[in-house]
Scaffold this motif. Structure first.
Motif, PDB file in Angstrom:
ATOM      1  N   TYR A 184       0.818  -1.204   0.000  1.00  6.10           N
ATOM      2  CA  TYR A 184       0.000   0.000   0.000  1.00  6.10           C
ATOM      3  C   TYR A 184       0.859   1.264   0.000  1.00  6.10           C
ATOM      4  CZ  TYR A 184      -4.232  -2.710   0.948  1.00  6.10           C
ATOM      5  OH  TYR A 184      -5.290  -3.571   0.867  1.00  6.10           O
ATOM      6  N   ALA A 185       1.934   1.288   0.786  1.00  6.07           N
ATOM      7  CA  ALA A 185       2.798   2.468   0.832  1.00  6.07           C
ATOM      8  C   ALA A 185       3.415   2.743  -0.537  1.00  6.07           C
ATOM      9  CB  ALA A 185       3.891   2.282   1.893  1.00  6.07           C
ATOM     10  N   GLU A 186       3.815   1.684  -1.220  1.00  5.71           N
ATOM     11  CA  GLU A 186       4.378   1.846  -2.566  1.00  5.71           C
ATOM     12  C   GLU A 186       3.320   2.365  -3.536  1.00  5.71           C
ATOM     13  OE1 GLU A 186       6.579  -0.887  -6.017  1.00  5.71           O
ATOM     14  OE2 GLU A 186       6.183  -1.707  -4.006  1.00  5.71           O
ATOM     15  N   TYR A 187       2.067   1.938  -3.327  1.00 12.87           N
ATOM     16  CA  TYR A 187       1.004   2.406  -4.217  1.00 12.87           C
ATOM     17  C   TYR A 187       0.712   3.897  -3.990  1.00 12.87           C
ATOM     18  CZ  TYR A 187      -3.364   2.497  -6.830  1.00 12.87           C
ATOM     19  OH  TYR A 187      -4.349   2.804  -7.723  1.00 12.87           O
ATOM     20  N   ILE A 188       0.808   4.359  -2.741  1.00 16.13           N
ATOM     21  CA  ILE A 188       0.645   5.799  -2.465  1.00 16.13           C
ATOM     22  C   ILE A 188       1.737   6.584  -3.190  1.00 16.13           C
ATOM     23  CG2 ILE A 188       0.773   7.562  -0.658  1.00 16.13           C
ATOM     24  CD1 ILE A 188      -0.560   5.581   1.230  1.00 16.13           C
ATOM     25  N   ASP A 189       2.976   6.103  -3.166  1.00 16.87           N
ATOM     26  CA  ASP A 189       4.055   6.763  -3.915  1.00 16.87           C
ATOM     27  C   ASP A 189       3.743   6.785  -5.405  1.00 16.87           C
ATOM     28  OD1 ASP A 189       5.415   7.095  -1.548  1.00 16.87           O
ATOM     29  OD2 ASP A 189       6.629   5.286  -1.781  1.00 16.87           O
ATOM     30  N   PHE A 190       3.179   5.688  -5.897  1.00 19.84           N
ATOM     31  CA  PHE A 190       2.833   5.613  -7.327  1.00 19.84           C
ATOM     32  C   PHE A 190       1.763   6.658  -7.679  1.00 19.84           C
ATOM     33  CE2 PHE A 190       0.418   3.685 -10.877  1.00 19.84           C
ATOM     34  CZ  PHE A 190       1.459   3.558 -11.798  1.00 19.84           C
ATOM     35  N   LEU A 191       0.776   6.855  -6.778  1.00 21.82           N
ATOM     36  CA  LEU A 191      -0.255   7.869  -7.000  1.00 21.82           C
ATOM     37  C   LEU A 191       0.343   9.269  -7.016  1.00 21.82           C
ATOM     38  CD1 LEU A 191      -3.119   6.490  -4.718  1.00 21.82           C
ATOM     39  CD2 LEU A 191      -3.251   6.794  -7.188  1.00 21.82           C
ATOM     40  N   GLN A 192       1.348   9.500  -6.175  1.00 21.49           N
ATOM     41  CA  GLN A 192       1.939  10.834  -6.086  1.00 21.49           C
ATOM     42  C   GLN A 192       2.673  11.237  -7.356  1.00 21.49           C
ATOM     43  OE1 GLN A 192       4.329  10.350  -2.547  1.00 21.49           O
ATOM     44  NE2 GLN A 192       2.702  11.065  -1.178  1.00 21.49           N
ATOM     45  N   VAL A 193       3.240  10.286  -8.064  1.00 24.49           N
ATOM     46  CA  VAL A 193       4.035  10.617  -9.264  1.00 24.49           C
ATOM     47  C   VAL A 193       3.261  10.356 -10.557  1.00 24.49           C
ATOM     48  CG1 VAL A 193       6.207  10.176  -8.072  1.00 24.49           C
ATOM     49  CG2 VAL A 193       5.112   8.323  -9.313  1.00 24.49           C
ATOM     50  N   ASN A 194       2.076   9.743 -10.470  1.00 24.72           N
ATOM     51  CA  ASN A 194       1.277   9.469 -11.675  1.00 24.72           C
ATOM     52  C   ASN A 194      -0.127  10.027 -11.461  1.00 24.72           C
ATOM     53  OD1 ASN A 194       2.990   7.451 -13.462  1.00 24.72           O
ATOM     54  ND2 ASN A 194       3.210   6.795 -11.320  1.00 24.72           N
ATOM     55  N   ALA A 195      -0.338  11.260 -11.934  1.00 28.11           N
ATOM     56  CA  ALA A 195      -1.619  11.925 -11.712  1.00 28.11           C
ATOM     57  C   ALA A 195      -2.773  11.179 -12.377  1.00 28.11           C
ATOM     58  CB  ALA A 195      -1.562  13.366 -12.229  1.00 28.11           C
ATOM     59  N   ASP A 196      -2.512  10.518 -13.504  1.00 28.14           N
ATOM     60  CA  ASP A 196      -3.596   9.826 -14.213  1.00 28.14           C
ATOM     61  C   ASP A 196      -4.070   8.575 -13.487  1.00 28.14           C
ATOM     62  OD1 ASP A 196      -3.635  11.674 -16.148  1.00 28.14           O
ATOM     63  OD2 ASP A 196      -2.499  10.534 -17.626  1.00 28.14           O
ATOM     64  N   GLU A 197      -3.289   8.087 -12.539  1.00 31.53           N
ATOM     65  CA  GLU A 197      -3.677   6.878 -11.829  1.00 31.53           C
ATOM     66  C   GLU A 197      -4.916   7.105 -10.971  1.00 31.53           C
ATOM     67  OE1 GLU A 197      -3.802   3.014 -10.375  1.00 31.53           O
ATOM     68  OE2 GLU A 197      -2.882   3.905 -12.156  1.00 31.53           O
ATOM     69  N   PHE A 198      -5.127   8.373 -10.522  1.00 34.74           N
ATOM     70  CA  PHE A 198      -6.330   8.656  -9.744  1.00 34.74           C
ATOM     71  C   PHE A 198      -7.578   8.305 -10.538  1.00 34.74           C
ATOM     72  CE2 PHE A 198      -3.386  11.424  -7.407  1.00 34.74           C
ATOM     73  CZ  PHE A 198      -3.762  11.150  -6.103  1.00 34.74           C
ATOM     74  N   ALA A 199      -7.614   8.714 -11.803  1.00 37.09           N
ATOM     75  CA  ALA A 199      -8.795   8.434 -12.632  1.00 37.09           C
ATOM     76  C   ALA A 199      -9.014   6.935 -12.793  1.00 37.09           C
ATOM     77  CB  ALA A 199      -8.644   9.109 -13.995  1.00 37.09           C
ATOM     78  N   ALA A 200      -7.927   6.196 -13.022  1.00 37.04           N
ATOM     79  CA  ALA A 200      -8.049   4.751 -13.185  1.00 37.04           C
ATOM     80  C   ALA A 200      -8.550   4.095 -11.893  1.00 37.04           C
ATOM     81  CB  ALA A 200      -6.701   4.167 -13.600  1.00 37.04           C
ATOM     82  N   LEU A 201      -8.051   4.559 -10.744  1.00 37.08           N
ATOM     83  CA  LEU A 201      -8.481   3.989  -9.457  1.00 37.08           C
ATOM     84  C   LEU A 201      -9.950   4.307  -9.187  1.00 37.08           C
ATOM     85  CD1 LEU A 201      -7.886   2.556  -6.784  1.00 37.08           C
ATOM     86  CD2 LEU A 201      -7.037   4.737  -5.888  1.00 37.08           C
ATOM     87  N   PHE A 202     -10.364   5.563  -9.452  1.00 31.50           N
ATOM     88  CA  PHE A 202     -11.754   5.945  -9.206  1.00 31.50           C
ATOM     89  C   PHE A 202     -12.708   5.165 -10.103  1.00 31.50           C
ATOM     90  CE2 PHE A 202     -10.166  10.332  -7.720  1.00 31.50           C
ATOM     91  CZ  PHE A 202      -9.922   9.812  -6.453  1.00 31.50           C
ATOM     92  N   ASN A 203     -12.258   4.833 -11.317  1.00 33.11           N
ATOM     93  CA  ASN A 203     -13.108   4.040 -12.206  1.00 33.11           C
ATOM     94  C   ASN A 203     -13.358   2.652 -11.627  1.00 33.11           C
ATOM     95  OD1 ASN A 203     -13.460   6.011 -14.130  1.00 33.11           O
ATOM     96  ND2 ASN A 203     -11.690   5.387 -15.338  1.00 33.11           N
TER      97      ASN A 203
END
Length: 618
Positions: A53-72
């Motif tokens: 999970y901590a690594e995934y938070i880092d991934f969200l911080q550097v990849n703005a488009d990942e928010f849209a994919a996660l919300f979908n």
């Protein structure tokens, strides 16, 4: 890591992800059921190859488009037109006629579709109400507020375009009457679409829309835990007018909330609002306020609410915690406020500092507990729209405590303009008197000036002769310049021919490629669609040009293609590829290899994405 200090096991890493989503993007998922929510997050993490999970938070911080994919993944937008036809038929035949009789022949009708996803539910309501009222009455009387937390779903809903599969639930006669067929899309009628208002609203955090006759919230509550369901139902109860109707999904029962709603038809999940004791303003959105006196009848509360809302001057009420408790219609119109602003802190609103700095004045009234009047406040509302206001701040108290502050805005622009015009008229009168005095002196000198004018005219005639000679010289120079421009025009024509040859050469290359080539701009709209794509999907170039890639009705699973395209548009990685199962134009299931790479400009900036699609024949 798991925290077991309470009865339930809490995954600290998973809770950290939810907290980050709330702080970074304003999405509060703490009220959702943890089991299904955790499963969806883990599924998305596995798709991007991350286990921690901590690594995934880092991934969200550097990849703005990942928010849209996660919300979908988290926001499951499953909806369709007239879903559960039997329930919608009962709503049309039994509930709506009674509701419309209660409203009256001319009264406004307010409907709220909460959790509307991509809009099918809101447009279904528009169809039923138009059938019941007629087109003209619908456009004049009905407002349908359609809300969701997913901005991407709301954007799709505003376009009102749907594929053939999405409109399968609409009877043919209604489909023909309410939709316009454009290529492969069915678009809801634009004249009726103006009565459907889409906006973002979080049922857990945002204030509800008020004075609603019919509230449709289908298959939304089931994603929340019991505590959050109770809070949401209290807000929905507040939103409805007395005897308003709540329409839920077939997986939602309300068996333990009979103090708020009573069943109209339990089988079809239709409920009516139960009249309850009066609720203090802001109690649903801030800390509860308990009344010391007995509640008045509901008719008196409704009368008081409508009287405040229809007051001729703009008025806003701030409670003792500096939160907005009440806003009337004049204030909504003057300052662009809305029902969702009720319950928000005053400091979060533009009204707190424009047209006048209010927070300090409100604190002063609360401290001194006396009325304060601010005169002649100038407010530049628009480029050519200046308004003058008198602002009255009145403390609202009972025998002991300060309940809040009432802020009333009186528009004194008309009086101010009259004073300005009177002052201007006085100045003009004084100026006119002085001008009359000087006119006599000017008339005496005019005769002498006329004499000198004759002499000047003679001189002017000689100057005109000279000017004529200069103009002839300039004419010759202009003729020479015209010849030069003709030469430049000939060169530009040659250049145009060269560009046409180059375009024809590029068109020949794209036509000769057997693979499908699709080029999209940063908005994911198609700008190149070669013959290989036509052969693969059966969609002509003129049908695809300018269309949003994800709106094309082709056999390719576009939802799985979206992350690949977005990566090409955003990431620096020059090329990404995947293999997808698809259906070609002949209706056969094929495996398609998709390679996506960014379209770079001369300056190295990404100007779009290039997709190469090739059918695997092995």
């Amino acid at each position: 890591m798991v925290d077991k200090t309470s009865g339930d096991s809490v995954d600290v890493g998973f809770e950290a992800v939810l907290l980050y989503l709330k702080e970074a993007r304003g999405f509060d998922f703490t009220g959702y059921k943890r089991t299904s929510l955790s499963r969806r997050v883990r599924r998305r993490m596995s798709q991007v190859g991350i286990d921690d999970y901590a690594e995934y938070i880092d991934f969200l911080q550097v990849n703005a488009d990942e928010f849209a994919a996660l919300f979908n993944v988290l926001l499951i937008n499953v909806t369709s037109f007239l879903r559960d036809p039997e329930a919608w038929q009962h709503l049309r035949d039994e509930v709506l006629p009674k509701l419309l009789d209660e409203v009256g022949p001319d009264g406004p009708i307010r409907v709220w579709s909460a959790g509307c996803a991509s809009g099918q539910e809101a447009y279904s309501l528009a169809i039923l109400l138009t059938e019941a009222l007629g087109v003209d009455a619908f456009r004049q009387r009905v407002k349908i507020y359609a809300t969701d937390v997913d901005e991407e779903a709301l954007a799709q809903a505003r376009q009102a375009g749907y594929g053939e599969r999405e409109v399968e639930g609409v009877p043919p006669e209604l489909l023909e009457r309410y939709f316009e067929h454009h290529a492969t899309r069915y678009v809801f009628r634009q004249d009726l679409r103006r009565s459907v208002i889409f906006g973002r609203n979080d049922l857990v955090q945002d204030a509800p829309i008020s004075r609603i006759h019919l509230l449709v919230c289908r298959n939304t509550l089931m994603y929340f835990n019991a505590e959050t369901q109770g809070k949401i139902l209290a807000r929905l109860h507040f939103a409805l007018l007395p005897h308003g109707v709540l329409f839920l999904g077939k997986a939602e029962m309300l068996l333990s909330y009979d103090n708020l709603f009573t069943p109209v038809d339990l089988k079809r999940r239709l409920f009516r609002k139960v009249s309850s004791p009066a609720v203090a303003p802001g109690a649903l959105f801030a800390h509860p306020v308990h009344a010391d006196r007995r509640p008045e009848p509901n008719t008196t509360d409704e009368l008081r609410e409508h009287a405040f809302s229809a007051a001729p001057v703009a008025q806003v009420v701030i409670n003792s915690d500096d939160q907005v408790s009440l806003i009337n219609q004049q204030a909504e119109a003057m300052f662009g406020l809305g029902p969702r602003d009720v319950g928000r802190p005053l400091r979060d609103l533009e009204l707190s500092y424009r047209p006048v700095e209010l927070r300090a004045q409100v604190e002063r009234v609360k401290l001194e507990r006396r009325t304060l009047r601010l005169r002649d406040i100038e407010w530049q509302r628009g480029p050519n729209d200046t308004v003058w206001l008198d602002v009255h701040l009145n403390p609202l108290t009972n025998e002991r405590d300060l309940l809040g502050v009432s802020v009333v805005f009186h528009d004194v622009s008309a009086a101010r303009r009259l004073l300005d015009e009177l002052e201007h008229a006085n100045r003009r009168l004084e100026s006119a008197y002085e001008e009359l005095q000087s006119t006599n002196e000017e008339l005496e000198t005019t005769n002498e000036e006329l004499q000198s004018t004759v002499e000047e005219l003679e001189t002017t005639n000689e100057e005109l002769q000279s000017t004529n000679e200069e103009l002839e010289t300039m004419n010759e120079e202009l003729q020479s310049t015209n010849d030069e421009l003709q030469t430049i025009n000939d060169r530009l024509s040659e250049r145009s021919v060269e560009l046409d040859d180059l375009n024809n050469f590029l068109e020949s290359i794209l036509t000769s490629l057997r693979s499908g080539v699709i080029v999209v701009d940063p908005e994911m709209r198609v700008i190149v669609w070669n013959r290989g794509s036509e052969e693969l999907w059966g969609l002509r170039r003129d049908e695809a040009d300018g269309q949003h890639l994800l709106n094309l009705d082709i056999g390719l699973p576009l939802a799985e293609l979206r992350p690949l395209v977005r990566s090409a548009l955003v990431d620096a990685d020059p090329m990404r590829e995947t293999t997808l199962a698809a259906v070609n134009r002949k209706g056969r299931t094929v495996s398609v290899r998709v390679v996506a790479s960014p379209l770079k400009g001369r300056d190295g900036a990404t100007e779009g994405a290039i997709l190469v699609l090739e059918e695997n024949r092995s």
